[in-house]
Design a protein around this motif. Sequence first.
Motif, PDB file in Angstrom:
ATOM      1  N   UNK A  34       0.733  -1.267  -0.054  1.00  0.00           N
ATOM      2  CA  UNK A  34      -0.020  -0.069  -0.266  1.00  0.00           C
ATOM      3  C   UNK A  34       0.840   1.256   0.024  1.00  0.00           C
ATOM      4  N   UNK A  35       1.980   1.346   0.888  1.00  0.00           N
ATOM      5  CA  UNK A  35       2.683   2.560   0.789  1.00  0.00           C
ATOM      6  C   UNK A  35       3.686   2.648  -0.092  1.00  0.00           C
ATOM      7  N   UNK A  36       4.163   1.457  -0.817  1.00  0.00           N
ATOM      8  CA  UNK A  36       5.130   1.804  -1.834  1.00  0.00           C
ATOM      9  C   UNK A  36       4.356   1.691  -3.329  1.00  0.00           C
ATOM     10  N   UNK A  37       3.148   1.233  -3.493  1.00  0.00           N
ATOM     11  CA  UNK A  37       2.721   1.216  -4.737  1.00  0.00           C
ATOM     12  C   UNK A  37       1.428   1.716  -4.729  1.00  0.00           C
ATOM     13  N   UNK A  38       0.431   1.578  -4.085  1.00  0.00           N
ATOM     14  CA  UNK A  38      -1.191   1.962  -4.301  1.00  0.00           C
ATOM     15  C   UNK A  38      -1.076   3.575  -4.014  1.00  0.00           C
ATOM     16  N   UNK A  39      -0.863   3.986  -2.744  1.00  0.00           N
ATOM     17  CA  UNK A  39      -0.590   5.302  -2.440  1.00  0.00           C
ATOM     18  C   UNK A  39       0.151   6.384  -3.248  1.00  0.00           C
ATOM     19  N   UNK A  40       1.300   6.095  -3.732  1.00  0.00           N
ATOM     20  CA  UNK A  40       1.802   6.948  -4.664  1.00  0.00           C
ATOM     21  C   UNK A  40       1.059   6.878  -6.047  1.00  0.00           C
ATOM     22  N   UNK A  41       0.435   5.772  -6.729  1.00  0.00           N
ATOM     23  CA  UNK A  41      -0.392   5.751  -7.867  1.00  0.00           C
ATOM     24  C   UNK A  41      -1.617   6.542  -7.636  1.00  0.00           C
ATOM     25  N   UNK A  42      -2.205   6.761  -6.436  1.00  0.00           N
ATOM     26  CA  UNK A  42      -3.529   7.357  -6.171  1.00  0.00           C
ATOM     27  C   UNK A  42      -2.987   8.957  -6.436  1.00  0.00           C
ATOM     28  N   UNK A  43      -1.959   9.215  -5.747  1.00  0.00           N
ATOM     29  CA  UNK A  43      -1.383  10.394  -5.551  1.00  0.00           C
ATOM     30  C   UNK A  43      -1.176  11.094  -7.022  1.00  0.00           C
ATOM     31  N   UNK A  44      -0.580  10.308  -7.726  1.00  0.00           N
ATOM     32  CA  UNK A  44      -0.338  10.890  -9.089  1.00  0.00           C
ATOM     33  C   UNK A  44      -1.376  11.120  -9.988  1.00  0.00           C
ATOM     34  N   UNK A  45      -2.433   9.994  -9.944  1.00  0.00           N
ATOM     35  CA  UNK A  45      -3.612  10.172 -10.337  1.00  0.00           C
ATOM     36  C   UNK A  45      -4.498  11.347 -10.063  1.00  0.00           C
ATOM     37  N   UNK A  46      -4.507  11.607  -8.814  1.00  0.00           N
ATOM     38  CA  UNK A  46      -5.134  13.131  -8.392  1.00  0.00           C
ATOM     39  C   UNK A  46      -4.360  14.379  -9.059  1.00  0.00           C
ATOM     40  N   UNK A  47      -3.159  14.381  -8.911  1.00  0.00           N
ATOM     41  CA  UNK A  47      -2.260  15.405  -9.418  1.00  0.00           C
ATOM     42  C   UNK A  47      -2.845  15.592 -11.137  1.00  0.00           C
ATOM     43  N   UNK A  48      -2.922  14.272 -11.805  1.00  0.00           N
ATOM     44  CA  UNK A  48      -3.101  14.274 -13.339  1.00  0.00           C
ATOM     45  C   UNK A  48      -4.662  14.880 -13.370  1.00  0.00           C
TER      46      UNK A  48
END
Length: 110
Positions: A34-48
């Motif tokens: 969750x902390x290494x893969x899922x959370x950063x991807x969600x953050x990137x999607x939110x920024x996009x």
Amino acid sequence: MFVTPAYAQAAGAPSAGASIASFLPLILIFVIMYFLMIRPQQKRMKEHRALIEALKKGDEVITQGGLIGKVTAVRDNELEVEIAPGVRTRVVRSTITGVVNRTAPVAANS
């Protein structure tokens, strides 16, 4: 005679502590993922998503296909992008990967 008493005994039921301890590695792996893969991807999607919603006329954008152009019109789900003088294409908003230059807002009293 050939069976020793240790082999002849029935296996005892595992205790509650042992069953929780067997699930602990799985829980730990999920937390790490969750902390290494899922959370950063969600953050990137939110920024996009925020980048796409903030697009306006005059912004220079890059599409997924590698085209760089200036936004000339903004519609509901698509943009009109001028990729060369007099050459305009319609592009779906979700295909925009980045903004090269943002237009500065014009002062109201100037």
